[in-house]
Design an enzyme around this catalytic site. Sequence first.
Site, PDB file in Angstrom:
ATOM      1  N   HIS A   1       0.869  -1.170   0.000  1.00 12.20           N
ATOM      2  CA  HIS A   1       0.000   0.000   0.000  1.00 12.20           C
ATOM      3  C   HIS A   1       0.913   1.228   0.000  1.00 12.20           C
ATOM      4  CE1 HIS A   1      -2.921   2.795   1.912  1.00 12.20           C
ATOM      5  NE2 HIS A   1      -3.863   1.936   1.578  1.00 12.20           N
TER       6      HIS A   1
ATOM      7  N   ASP B   1       2.435  -4.892   8.133  1.00 17.34           N
ATOM      8  CA  ASP B   1       1.206  -4.100   8.026  1.00 17.34           C
ATOM      9  C   ASP B   1       0.034  -5.092   8.038  1.00 17.34           C
ATOM     10  OD1 ASP B   1      -1.056  -2.834   7.053  1.00 17.34           O
ATOM     11  OD2 ASP B   1      -0.035  -1.866   5.364  1.00 17.34           O
TER      12      ASP B   1
ATOM     13  N   GLN C   1      -5.048  -5.584   6.556  1.00 18.75           N
ATOM     14  CA  GLN C   1      -5.965  -6.494   5.850  1.00 18.75           C
ATOM     15  C   GLN C   1      -6.043  -7.883   6.480  1.00 18.75           C
ATOM     16  OE1 GLN C   1      -8.050  -5.747   3.387  1.00 18.75           O
ATOM     17  NE2 GLN C   1      -7.307  -3.642   3.313  1.00 18.75           N
TER      18      GLN C   1
ATOM     19  N   LYS D   1     -10.795  -1.154   9.946  1.00 20.87           N
ATOM     20  CA  LYS D   1     -10.816  -2.337   9.068  1.00 20.87           C
ATOM     21  C   LYS D   1     -11.375  -3.550   9.815  1.00 20.87           C
ATOM     22  CE  LYS D   1      -8.470  -0.307   5.618  1.00 20.87           C
ATOM     23  NZ  LYS D   1      -7.221  -0.450   4.920  1.00 20.87           N
TER      24      LYS D   1
ATOM     25  N   CYS E   1      -4.495   2.429  -3.886  1.00 27.42           N
ATOM     26  CA  CYS E   1      -3.283   2.902  -3.181  1.00 27.42           C
ATOM     27  C   CYS E   1      -2.125   1.938  -3.391  1.00 27.42           C
ATOM     28  CB  CYS E   1      -3.523   3.087  -1.688  1.00 27.42           C
ATOM     29  SG  CYS E   1      -4.651   4.407  -1.290  1.00 27.42           S
TER      30      CYS E   1
HETATM   31  C1  LIG Z   1      -6.200   0.461   4.732  1.00 26.72           C
HETATM   32  C2  LIG Z   1      -4.782   0.077   4.645  1.00 26.72           C
HETATM   33  C3  LIG Z   1      -3.754   0.930   5.073  1.00 26.72           C
HETATM   34  C4  LIG Z   1      -4.027   2.323   5.555  1.00 26.72           C
HETATM   35  O1  LIG Z   1      -4.790   2.350   6.702  1.00 26.72           O
HETATM   36  P1  LIG Z   1      -5.272   3.749   7.317  1.00 26.72           P
HETATM   37  O2  LIG Z   1      -6.337   3.366   8.291  1.00 26.72           O
HETATM   38  O3  LIG Z   1      -5.797   4.555   6.172  1.00 26.72           O
HETATM   39  O4  LIG Z   1      -4.086   4.371   7.961  1.00 26.72           O
HETATM   40  C5  LIG Z   1      -2.461   0.474   5.007  1.00 26.72           C
HETATM   41  N1  LIG Z   1      -2.161  -0.750   4.557  1.00 26.72           N
HETATM   42  C6  LIG Z   1      -3.110  -1.599   4.138  1.00 26.72           C
HETATM   43  C7  LIG Z   1      -2.722  -2.963   3.647  1.00 26.72           C
HETATM   44  C8  LIG Z   1      -4.444  -1.215   4.155  1.00 26.72           C
HETATM   45  O5  LIG Z   1      -5.392  -2.057   3.749  1.00 26.72           O
END
Ligand SMILES: *Cc1c(COP(=O)(O)O)cnc(C)c1O
Length: 403
Positions: free
Chosen positions: A121, A198, A201, A224, A361
Amino acid sequence: MFPVEKIRADFPILQRKVNGKPLVYFDNAATSQTPKIVIDAIVDYYSNYNANIHRGVHSLSQEATDKYEQARIILQKHFNAKYAYEMIFTSGTTQSINMVASGFSSLLKKGDEIIVSALEHHSNIVPWQMLCEKTEAILKVIPMNDEGALVMSTYDELLSENTKLVFCNHISNALGTINPIEEIIEKAHNVGAAVLIDGAQSTPHMKVDFQALDVDFYVTSAHKVCGPTGVGFLYGKQEWLEKLPPYQGGGEMIETVTFEKTTYAGLPHKFEAGTPNICGGIAFGVAIDYLNSIGFDAIATYEQELLEYGTQELSKIDGVRIYGTSNKTSVISFNVGEIHPYDIGSILDKLGIAVRTGHHCAQPIMDFYKIPGTVRASFAFYNTKQEIDVFIEGLKKSIIMLS
Ligand SMILES: *Cc1c(COP(=O)(O)O)cnc(C)c1O
């Protein structure tokens, strides 16, 4: 049988209509919907015990502090962190990543190397580029293949004693690919590098165990995971959080302040300057409890059924190409012939169906496939096969209108 109808009743928004049609919400990878129990927790906070935390002697402040710290413990237990103070509340994934990137700017030197994956992302690319500009460290990329999986043999070649940090998402938001993070972490540790995962997801779809993974940093956003926007966490192993300098100066993060010298507070307060999103943190804990009441195994099994059904029905349509076909979660990223994804998304919206279109993104992934973007349908445990049928009918309609 997964009690999806009962679960749907927990989500007020799923009862509404969009453009005169019942809402079909397939944009869960962008944000999840909020169950009533979480909405109630937010209303309860502002109705009954809104107060600033940690500093107050009065009852409301103590109540708010207790609830906020209980939420931290809910998160610690759920993710199996060793200590609650390793769970730092932040405004979300993006801020958490920036906190680590900013902290590492004082730990890296010229010629050090950072490895990121090609499936990132933007929020997991840009902070590292900024860090590399500042420190003259070098950014290297684990490439991806046609199935949307990382080429792990190249990862082996990229690793060396110069590698200081490895960054990768657990699951790609654009394609749904589940990355082999166990292997990524173990191999990084073999050369002495730290790993940040990260989890924006992964956390909605599976239970993650920080100690079992032996991960150094792990981040996600509450929104999320059925929680509110504007809150998330940075998990860091104690020794790493102690090594990193504070991110922001301000109230709450200090022990003593004089004009000559300030000493910083211990964890987690060192990284929690200023008044946090108190209500959001509390609601995040409620959201995690809610998901556990359904059960992550049941959620994962049901979502895989939706993924298989959706993939099967989509594949019957002429000209559909699905991107990302390796081991993945309930995300289907696709295009139909030469039709622009935006046009499909606009027609589906008229039919009450919410999908995402564009580069998600993750422009480097789109560049890899040489496409401007995709249509992305991402399913959550409150979606149904009937909704997939409505989506498929809508898609067929839009194809006829657009060809
Ligand atoms: C949504 C997402 C982000 C960003 O999250 P924010 O809540 O906008 O800071 C970063 N990495 C992944 C894989 C995402 O799905």
